[in-house]
Write an enzyme that holds these catalytic residues in place. Structure first.
Site, PDB file in Angstrom:
ATOM      1  N   ASN A  94      -0.040   5.751  17.486  1.00  0.00           N
ATOM      2  CA  ASN A  94      -0.549   4.829  18.508  1.00  0.00           C
ATOM      3  C   ASN A  94       0.614   4.386  19.387  1.00  0.00           C
ATOM      4  O   ASN A  94       1.755   4.790  19.165  1.00  0.00           O
ATOM      5  CB  ASN A  94      -1.249   3.630  17.850  1.00  0.00           C
ATOM      6  CG  ASN A  94      -0.305   2.888  16.927  1.00  0.00           C
ATOM      7  OD1 ASN A  94       0.669   2.297  17.362  1.00  0.00           O
ATOM      8  ND2 ASN A  94      -0.578   2.954  15.621  1.00  0.00           N
ATOM      9  N   ASP A 113      -5.197   3.435  10.549  1.00  0.00           N
ATOM     10  CA  ASP A 113      -6.212   3.149   9.530  1.00  0.00           C
ATOM     11  C   ASP A 113      -6.597   4.401   8.754  1.00  0.00           C
ATOM     12  O   ASP A 113      -7.094   4.305   7.644  1.00  0.00           O
ATOM     13  CB  ASP A 113      -7.451   2.532  10.198  1.00  0.00           C
ATOM     14  CG  ASP A 113      -7.170   1.099  10.638  1.00  0.00           C
ATOM     15  OD1 ASP A 113      -6.486   0.385   9.878  1.00  0.00           O
ATOM     16  OD2 ASP A 113      -7.607   0.710  11.744  1.00  0.00           O
ATOM     17  N   ILE A 158      -2.145  -2.445   3.726  1.00  0.00           N
ATOM     18  CA  ILE A 158      -0.860  -2.962   3.204  1.00  0.00           C
ATOM     19  C   ILE A 158      -0.876  -4.489   3.133  1.00  0.00           C
ATOM     20  O   ILE A 158      -0.534  -5.093   2.119  1.00  0.00           O
ATOM     21  CB  ILE A 158       0.306  -2.458   4.085  1.00  0.00           C
ATOM     22  CG1 ILE A 158       0.307  -0.921   4.075  1.00  0.00           C
ATOM     23  CG2 ILE A 158       1.645  -3.007   3.596  1.00  0.00           C
ATOM     24  CD1 ILE A 158       1.249  -0.274   5.065  1.00  0.00           C
ATOM     25  N   LEU A 159      -1.316  -5.105   4.234  1.00  0.00           N
ATOM     26  CA  LEU A 159      -1.379  -6.574   4.262  1.00  0.00           C
ATOM     27  C   LEU A 159      -2.348  -7.079   3.190  1.00  0.00           C
ATOM     28  O   LEU A 159      -2.061  -8.060   2.483  1.00  0.00           O
ATOM     29  CB  LEU A 159      -1.808  -7.036   5.660  1.00  0.00           C
ATOM     30  CG  LEU A 159      -2.019  -8.521   5.882  1.00  0.00           C
ATOM     31  CD1 LEU A 159      -0.736  -9.317   5.609  1.00  0.00           C
ATOM     32  CD2 LEU A 159      -2.500  -8.799   7.301  1.00  0.00           C
TER      33      LEU A 159
END
Ligand code: PMT
Length: 403
Positions: free
Chosen positions: A214, A283, A311-312
């Protein structure tokens, strides 16, 4: 209560130049410090005046330059005392090997060295010299002495030198020195606190040469790294591929894919007090990337994608999680999506931005969501925003930890 920038804008600096080719960079340094609102008083040795004129430095600083002890600048002829009593810090840039030796031994045979010896304020020194002069045992002994005397040494850095040789001894760039001075003046609200950050994009390989990524530049995450360092935090920056250089003082872990980022976070998270997920993590990843380049054919190409680990979400779900800060980049419905995302991820603070305005840009606007509601950080360059965000984080972190 004054903001950090307001406090810094009241600072008075003596910028001392000694006789090295890097003196030309001090013109830019003066401009940067003046632009930050600091009062800059330049003092130059006689040798420095051979490399750059006092007139240039006067024009940039807006003040007459001190070049010798016996000038008419001060009625009592005690410029070395007067100057050092009215300044918040002295920075010597460039500092030659000779001048460093004088500082180490307490010599005071010209205005600048006398001023340094008579000071009752911090001294910062930016060495600049040929690599052999830097590496010589005498210079290294002198540097050790200055460190033992509480002097802050900034650099030098390695690179091509004016003499044509390559190695350690180049003066740090003006932007780095200006940043170091800002850092020096900030209250160390995060001293002893370990901050773990993710930044930049991830890259998910399709084949040997193609991938899914991205447009995240890493600018927001690197600015937050810089702001955390300024507050005295110990920062580990886990970064996807970017064109940026890591802020000086951060431990940088370079990764490529989301899986690598996840692995690096798992490795470092046990130590962290604060986790900030700024990265634009892909994602999805390709189910079966090939090691060879896929050949073009006349038909279409179908890729099977698997979801990447959140991950978060993983960090926030740990039995004893660090203070977690998430980001949300949305193209529309920013308020609703961001508030929902904070609840789903079970994190105390989320910074939301409009993806199309934030990604890759130099400036940004953030809306912070926490238990007390929404807080707008108006459009500004990313470092200014990062500093404001860190102030908010510090407040919540200290409340949570009863500091
Ligand atoms: O890098 P710049 O060009 O400066 O741009 C900055 C930015 C726009 C990338 C940044 O400000 C930002 O918004 N980062 C988060 C982008 C994002 O991926 O948002 P998200 O809504 O998809 O993810 C929400 C949160 O979960 C983020 O904290 C993200 O890091 C985290 N996440 C997402 C997916 C995943 N698999 N793991 C995660 O940890």
């Amino acid at each position: 209560m004054h903001s950090i920038m307001e406090q810094i804008q009241t600072k008075r600096i003596v910028l001392g130049l000694t006789g090295g080719i890097a003196a030309y960079k001090s013109a830019e340094l003066t401009r940067l410090l003046v632009n930050q609102g600091m009062q800059v008083q330049v003092a130059m040795t006689e040798a420095a005046c051979h490399f750059i004129t006092p007139i240039t430095m006067q024009a940039l600083s807006g003040k007459p330059v001190f070049t010798n002890q016996w000038g008419e600048h001060t009625a009592n002829h005690m410029a070395h005392i007067n100057l050092s009593r009215t300044t918040d810090a002295i920075m010597i840039a460039p500092a030659t090997a000779d001048f460093i030796a004088k500082l180490a031994h307490g010599l005071a045979d010209d205005l600048l060295s006398a001023l340094c010896l008579a000071r009752n304020c911090p001294l910062l020194v930016a060495p600049a010299m040929n690599r052999q002069m830097w590496e010589s045992p005498a210079t290294q002994r002198n540097i050790q002495q200055l460190l033992a005397d509480g002097v802050t040494i900034l650099g030098p850095v390695s690179g091509m030198q004016a003499c044509g040789e390559e190695g350690m001894g180049r003066m740090q760039e003006p932007t780095e020195l200006a940043r170091a001075l800002l850092t020096f003046f900030q209250p160390k609200l995060l001293s002893g606190v370990k901050v773990l950050l993710t930044a930049g994009p991830t890259y998910e390989a399709i084949d040997a040469v193609r991938g899914i990524t991205n447009r995240s530049s890493g600018k927001m995450g690197y600015a937050i790294t810089q702001a955390a360092l300024e507050l005295g935090a110990e920062v580990t920056l886990i970064s996807g591929p970017t064109a940026l250089s890591s802020p000086h003082g951060a431990a940088l872990v370079n990764i490529t894919s989301a899986a690598e980022m996840f692995e690096a976070v798992q490795k470092h998270v046990a130590d962290a007090n604060i986790f900030i997920g700024v990265a634009a993590v892909a994602d999805y990843r390709v189910a079966q990337p090939t090691g060879q380049k896929i050949k073009k054919s006349t038909g279409g190409l179908t890729l099977e994608l698997f979801p990447n680990p959140d991950i978060l979400g993983y960090v926030a779900g740990l039995p004893k999680p660090p203070f977690c800060v998430g980001f949300a980049a949305e193209s529309h419905n920013l308020h609703d999506y961001a508030a929902t995302k904070r609840k789903t991820k079970k994190i105390p603070l989320l910074a939301a931005n409009l993806a199309q305005q934030a990604i890759g840009a130099d400036d940004n606007e953030l809306i912070l969501f926490d238990d007390t509601g929404e807080h707008v950080l108006p459009r500004a360059d990313k470092l200014t925003l990062a500093r404001a965000l860190l102030q908010h984080i510090v407040k919540l972190y200290r409340q949570g930890n009863k500091l």
